[in-house]
Write a protein that holds these residues in place. Structure first.
Motif, PDB file in Angstrom:
ATOM      1  N   PRO A 144     -29.948  55.612   2.623  1.00  0.00           N
ATOM      2  CA  PRO A 144     -28.835  55.064   3.420  1.00  0.00           C
ATOM      3  C   PRO A 144     -29.124  53.653   3.931  1.00  0.00           C
ATOM      4  CG  PRO A 144     -29.240  57.323   4.044  1.00  0.00           C
ATOM      5  CD  PRO A 144     -30.354  56.935   3.116  1.00  0.00           C
TER       6      PRO A 144
ATOM      7  N   PHE B 275     -23.209  56.239   4.453  1.00  0.00           N
ATOM      8  CA  PHE B 275     -23.829  56.594   3.172  1.00  0.00           C
ATOM      9  C   PHE B 275     -24.283  58.046   3.071  1.00  0.00           C
ATOM     10  CE2 PHE B 275     -24.175  51.934   2.982  1.00  0.00           C
ATOM     11  CZ  PHE B 275     -23.489  51.761   1.801  1.00  0.00           C
ATOM     12  N   PRO B 276     -24.866  58.633   4.130  1.00  0.00           N
ATOM     13  CA  PRO B 276     -25.281  60.030   3.945  1.00  0.00           C
ATOM     14  C   PRO B 276     -24.125  60.925   3.517  1.00  0.00           C
ATOM     15  CG  PRO B 276     -26.198  59.154   5.953  1.00  0.00           C
ATOM     16  CD  PRO B 276     -25.230  58.136   5.439  1.00  0.00           C
TER      17      PRO B 276
ATOM     18  N   VAL C 183     -25.788  54.190   8.386  1.00  0.00           N
ATOM     19  CA  VAL C 183     -26.856  55.160   8.118  1.00  0.00           C
ATOM     20  C   VAL C 183     -26.495  56.517   8.716  1.00  0.00           C
ATOM     21  CG1 VAL C 183     -29.236  55.732   8.712  1.00  0.00           C
ATOM     22  CG2 VAL C 183     -28.709  53.511   7.783  1.00  0.00           C
TER      23      VAL C 183
ATOM     24  N   THR D 180     -27.235  50.252   2.706  1.00  0.00           N
ATOM     25  CA  THR D 180     -26.586  49.394   3.700  1.00  0.00           C
ATOM     26  C   THR D 180     -27.008  47.947   3.478  1.00  0.00           C
ATOM     27  OG1 THR D 180     -26.692  51.218   5.256  1.00  0.00           O
ATOM     28  CG2 THR D 180     -26.236  49.041   6.156  1.00  0.00           C
TER      29      THR D 180
END
Lengths: 166, 362
Positions: free
Chosen positions: B189, A30-31, A26, B193
């Motif tokens: 995000p 992904f960002p 996080v 995940t």
């Protein structure tokens, strides 16, 4: 039944590992990916709009160029026409002028010739008069060698004068 | 482990097709039917967690990786040792793996009265090791993809990174965005995940060779934690309207006072949502593993019915196993997808805005 009861040790490890996975991904995973894809999308959109604008500009430039070329061509035609016209008038004028000049020259020449001719005639006349006077003198001198003849002559002349007087 | 069975069954086909005659005269064959095969025990054993990672059996020797046992007992304190100390059912430092009873298959400690007590057990079991391996693998994969974006930002990606990008953006745009709603970017995000964690773990569970093969998402502790994460997020980000709809919903007053009928139902709903997430993933993955194991057992169950029956059932078993494994690959994706879809929907529901339209009508 043991399958349905969560094991405390496994819970602990799952919390730990999944927590770490979530934290790392996080924060660093992904960002980054999502942001980059977003940025790239924005960049592509932007590039597309710029390209479109450039295309439009190019088209306008093209049409502008065409109008310029058209105008130039028209101008060219006009200039050429003008030039042809001017050439014609110039030639015509020159011709006119030349013919006038020629006429004048001929006239002048004729006048000159006339003058010359008159001069020549006058000269000849004078010469002829002089010559005739000389001849007459000589003739008279030959005739008047005798005395009576001289007297005759004088008489005759006097008569003549009298006659002319009366 | 199921896939190891599958390989065994493949070998069995070969042997049976090439030399049934030879088999009949083999003295070894006579011995085999003597061992009574308890299919239920076998399947449950494979589905459950274990203290060592059994890879295969060559001849009579088990090839297994011993894993660390970490146990804290109130009476005897801390114990840290390798699980190989438990060989042949022996006890070690007063601890033993229970062979039956309530704590079957778990480490127990026997007190003076002969009662079995369960100490606090955070041993690195097979599932834990596979879990850690998968977590590391997932972090590695995603960070590799993320790093490749830092190198050249605006270049379109090819190969694996391009595939992952397509995958991630698909989940992000098709699942998370429509389900969560307005501010989905804050949650994507986490939801991504969860998706990739479940998907990778499911796939690794199907993998026959060593780092895979563990029944991780088919273990209720794992899905419990996943559901807890979603539960916490849903209720922490819940808006005022969300809580109002739980405790004071838009229903006739007699449904709320004096007996809080609707609030009670709504409150139960808060807990059933993550519970459904937990059970759904757990049951699906467990069922998938069970079916594969069951089909593989067909080969060994039918040995006693003679070579002809055994051969034909082996063929059936392999064909069905291939089919079920393909289905399981699909299920691996679908379960991850459904989990994330439902999590997104729950988050989206928790972020409701007041219904202006309704109020205007009133």
């Amino acid at each position: 039944m043991s399958l349905l009861l969560p094991d405390s040790g496994l819970l602990f490890w799952m919390f730990l590992s999944f927590g770490i996975v979530v934290f790392i991904l996080v924060k660093y995973g992904f960002p980054v990916i999502l942001k980059m894809v977003e940025d790239r999308k924005a960049y592509i959109d932007n590039s597309l709009s710029i390209a479109k604008q450039a295309h439009e500009e190019l088209a306008s430039v093209k049409s502008e160029g065409e109008t310029i070329v058209d105008n130039a061509r028209r101008e060219q035609v006009k200039i050429m026409n003008d030039a042809a016209q001017m050439r014609d008038t110039l030639i015509k004028e020159a011709k006119d002028k030349a013919s006038v000049e020629a006429v004048k020259l001929v006239e002048d020449a004729r006048k000159q010739i006339l003058i010359e001719k008159e001069d020549a005639i006058r000269d000849i006349r004078r010469q002829v008069a002089l010559l005739s006077v000389d001849i007459a003198e000589k003739v008279l001198r030959g005739q008047l060698e005798k005395k009576d003849e001289q007297l005759d002559m004088i008489n005759r002349l006097l008569d003549e004068i009298n006659i002319s007087k009366s | 482990m199921n896939s190891l069975r599958k390989i065994l069954s493949l070998i069995a086909i070969f042997v049976l097709l090439s030399g049934t005659v030879v088999f009949a005269s083999e003295p070894v064959q006579v011995e085999k039917p003597k061992e009574k095969l308890d299919v239920k025990e076998l399947i449950l054993e494979h589905l459950a967690d274990s203290y060592s990672w059994h890879i295969t059996k060559i001849g009579d020797t088990d090839i297994a990786i011993p894993l660390p046992v970490i146990v804290y007992s109130k009476t005897s304190g801390m114990h840290v040792f390798l699980s190989s100390a438990f060989k042949e059912g022996a006890s070690h430092e007063g601890l033993i793996i229970a062979s039956e009873g309530k704590y079957k298959g778990k480490i127990v400690e026997k007190d003076t009265h002969g009662n079995e007590n369960r100490p606090f057990d955070i041993s690195m079991t097979k599932v834990v090791c596979a879990l850690l391996f998968n977590s590391a693998l997932l972090i590695f994969i995603i960070l590799t993809v993320a790093r490749s974006y830092k190198k050249d930002t605006f270049e379109s990606k090819k190969g694996f990174v391009g595939f992952m990008e397509m995958f991630i953006m698909n989940i992000n745009d098709e699942v998370i965005k429509p389900c969560v709603g307005k501010d989905y970017k804050k949650f994507s995000p986490y939801l991504l995940t969860v998706f990739f964690f479940i998907f990778l773990t499911n796939l690794m569970g199907l993998l026959p060779v060593f780092p895979g093969g563990a029944n991780i998402t088919g273990n209720i502790a794992i899905t419990f934690v996943l559901a807890i994460f979603t539960f916490v997020i849903v209720n922490v980000v819940g808006t005022k309207e969300y809580w109002k709809e739980i405790f004071w919903p838009d229903v006739p007053v007699w449904l709320k006072v004096p007996i809080p009928l609707m609030p009670a139902i709504e409150l139960v709903g808060v807990f059933t949502k993550p519970f459904a997430l937990m059970i759904r993933l757990f049951a699906n993955m467990l069922a998938g593993h069970s079916i594969v194991l069951g089909l593989t057992c067909l080969v060994f169950v039918t040995v006693s019915l003679g070579p002809a029956m055994n051969t034909s059932m082996t063929v059936v078993s392999v064909v069905f196993n291939v089919f079920i494994n393909l289905v399981e690959v699909l299920v691996a994706f679908i379960q991850a997808y459904v989990f994330v879809l439902l999590s997104s929907v729950f988050i989206g529901l928790a972020r409701v805005e007041p219904h202006h339209a309704k109020e205007a009508i009133k």
